[in-house]
Design an enzyme around this catalytic site. Structure first.
Site, PDB file in Angstrom:
ATOM      1  CB  THR A  54      32.499  44.393  44.594  1.00 13.75           C
ATOM      2  OG1 THR A  54      33.848  44.653  44.221  1.00 13.75           O
ATOM      3  CG2 THR A  54      31.765  43.762  43.430  1.00 13.75           C
ATOM      4  CG  ASN A  69      35.306  41.353  48.727  1.00 17.99           C
ATOM      5  OD1 ASN A  69      34.886  41.970  47.770  1.00 17.99           O
ATOM      6  ND2 ASN A  69      35.875  41.949  49.756  1.00 17.99           N
ATOM      7  CB  SER A 116      40.605  48.971  41.721  1.00 15.33           C
ATOM      8  OG  SER A 116      40.567  47.812  42.516  1.00 15.33           O
ATOM      9  CE  LYS A 152      38.731  38.773  37.024  1.00 12.24           C
ATOM     10  NZ  LYS A 152      37.820  39.695  37.720  1.00 12.24           N
ATOM     11  CE  LYS A 165      32.908  44.076  35.717  1.00  9.77           C
ATOM     12  NZ  LYS A 165      33.109  43.037  36.726  1.00  9.77           N
ATOM     13  N   GLY A 188      42.154  41.599  43.263  1.00  8.11           N
ATOM     14  CA  GLY A 188      41.648  40.294  43.697  1.00  8.11           C
ATOM     15  C   GLY A 188      40.417  39.864  42.919  1.00  8.11           C
ATOM     16  CG  ASP A 189      37.556  37.383  40.483  1.00  9.72           C
ATOM     17  OD1 ASP A 189      36.778  38.297  40.161  1.00  9.72           O
ATOM     18  OD2 ASP A 189      37.271  36.184  40.293  1.00  9.72           O
ATOM     19  CD  GLN A 243      37.536  43.768  35.215  1.00 10.53           C
ATOM     20  OE1 GLN A 243      37.361  42.614  35.546  1.00 10.53           O
ATOM     21  NE2 GLN A 243      37.261  44.790  35.999  1.00 10.53           N
ATOM     22  CE  LYS A 294      42.787  48.161  39.043  1.00 20.45           C
ATOM     23  NZ  LYS A 294      43.238  46.831  39.514  1.00 20.45           N
TER      24      LYS A 294
END
Ligand code: NDP
Length: 448
Positions: free
Chosen positions: A214, A245, A380, A130, A118, A169-170, A115, A94
């Protein structure tokens, strides 16, 4: 430079350098985690004996592919696509997709590595990954972005699935891009597999609060840090870098909690509005018109500074929310001189190693992105949960869950830092708490 590493970890770091030449961001991200693991190696030698740390530094799978697409003039363009499936000990891979011209394997790997920890901190059953491309959505028409996304997904779809790998997204990938990507996935597979991508629109499988998550989550985390110091956001001057964002919704929550956001930026410069930046105008410029932050100052009593650093603006709380390595030691020293008390990372690894050192040595409370920006991926995971149960929750319910998760992450960083003899050190707390969870799962699963 390996002087701060436990001797048992030096060969592991040297292997990372040898196997991943030139990938400086990935080196930086691994070093930061390995540095924090010093007390863990002494307490839990089995992690080294079973090569867990070495295995965690090597991605399970790395996918690199060609993305051909046709621009509006009928000309063929070629970009490069990436997906690094880093670790699936806790659940399906993820992590987001980034579309930005600076994207290369080293950036995707650093993001995928961060990630893993996290995602573990969120307490949700998700592994780490990622992806992205060196495609630049800036200046492209909607039709070009759509054709690019369709071509990107035409290759990537075979690696995805709600139990396999779930992107989001990123930078450069928002609701529009997720829509085009999901549309192509659905078309190719002939399945409405909502749980395969997160950040979807609210009318087609998305979750309330995902857009805000976020930024809001970051501010919930900082709020806990402030409460631990017997203070709040009320009346504080806050600087937020970026205006995408994460930055916009961090700024929104700061204002809701009584703080004043006096500056925001994009890659063209920064704006300062001493009375507090008007977020409706920023949202209109960035989310509706896809414009530049410089447009903000037209007709108002605010300044736009093209050259220079947003970190020159005096503040008590600084929230870097743009990109990696945007806050270096010189910027950190300026912030300290101007009286900053808290720095919390909304972006991934926005503070350089030297910058982090300056802040910590000056006694500034510092929250690493792994912990502080985990609200996005946590929400998410809530989106996946709603998709799996064919349900959708209200804004309030989802926001309450997000808040609880951020409080939980804060608590586990605090407790872990204390347990390992470094009270108040959120970097050590986040790295160790995230790592031990993944490492224990890897030990249980055997050598795979
Ligand atoms: P967006 O694309 O929405 O916004 C990025 C912002 O940062 C824009 O204002 C952009 O300016 C600025 N920016 C990007 N690259 C640079 C650069 N090289 N130099 C200066 N400014 C730059 O991205 P997000 O807000 O989603 O992401 C921001 C950060 O937060 C990233 O580090 C991302 O990895 C991290 N993050 C995002 C999550 C999410 O849910 N979206 C979750 C967790 C972390 P411009 O438009 O001029 O390029």
């Amino acid at each position: 430079m390996t002087n701060d590493l436990h001797p048992a970890l030096v060969p592991i770091y040297e292997t990372v350098l040898r196997r991943n030449p030139g990938e400086t961001e990935f080196h930086q991200a691994t070093y930061e985690v390995l540095e924090s693991l010093r007390p863990v190696v002494d307490k839990r030698p089995e992690y080294v004996e079973a090569s867990v740390i070495e295995r965690i530094c090597e991605p399970e799978r790395q996918i690199i592919f060609r993305v051909p697409w046709v621009d509006d003039r009928g000309k063929c363009q070629i970009n490069r696509g990436f997906r690094v499936e880093f670790n699936s000990a806790l659940g399906p891979y993820k992590g987001g997709l980034r579309f930005h011209p600076s994207v290369y394997l080293g950036i995707v790997k650093f993001l995928g590595f961060e990630q893993i920890f996290k995602n573990a901190l969120t307490g949700k059953p998700i592994g780490g990954g990622k992806g992205g491309s060196d495609f630049d959505p800036k200046g492209k028409s909607d039709a070009e972005v759509m054709r690019f996304c369709q071509s990107f997904m035409t290759e990537l779809y075979r690696h995805l699935g709600e139990y396999t790998d779930v992107p989001a997204g990123d930078i450069g990938v928002g609701g529009r891009e997720i829509g085009y990507l999901f549309g192509q996935y659905k078309r190719i597979t002939n399945r409405y597999e909502a749980g395969v991508l997160t950040g979807k629109g609210l009318t087609w499988g998305g979750s309330q609060v995902r857009t805000e998550a976020t930024g809001y989550g970051l501010v919930y985390f900082v709020n806990e840090m402030l409460l631990a110091e017997n203070t709040t956001f009320e009346g504080k001057r806050v600087v937020v870098s970026g205006s995408g964002n994460v930055a916009i919704y961090a700024a929104e929550k700061v204002s809701q909690l009584g703080g004043t956001v006096v500056a925001l930026s994009d890659s063209g410069g920064y704006v300062v509005d001493e009375g507090g930046v008007d977020l409706d105008t920023i949202k209109d410029i960035k989310e509706v018109r896809r414009g530049r932050i410089s447009e903000y100052v037209q007709g108002r009593n605010a300044r736009f500074i093209e050259d220079g650093s947003i970190w020159d603006v005096p503040c008590e709380i600084a929230l870097p929310c743009a990109t990696q390595n945007e806050l270096d030691d010189a910027a950190a020293a300026t912030l300290v001189r101007n009286g900053v008390r808290v720095v919390a990372e909304g972006a991934n690894m926005p503070t350089t190693q030297a910058g982090t050192r300056v802040l910590r040595e000056a006694g500034v409370k510092f929250a690493p992105g792994k912990a502080a920006n985990a609200g996005g991926v946590a929400t998410s995971a809530l989106e996946m949960q709603q998709n799996a149960s064919r349900d959708s929750w209200s804004f309030e319910t989802t926001d309450d869950r997000l808040k609880e998760i951020m409080q939980g992450i804060f608590g586990s960083c605090m407790m872990t830092a204390e347990e390992y003899g470094m009270p108040g050190d959120y970097v050590a707390g986040a790295n160790i708490a995230g790592f031990t969870q993944v490492a224990d799962a890897m030990l249980a699963l055997g050598i795979i």
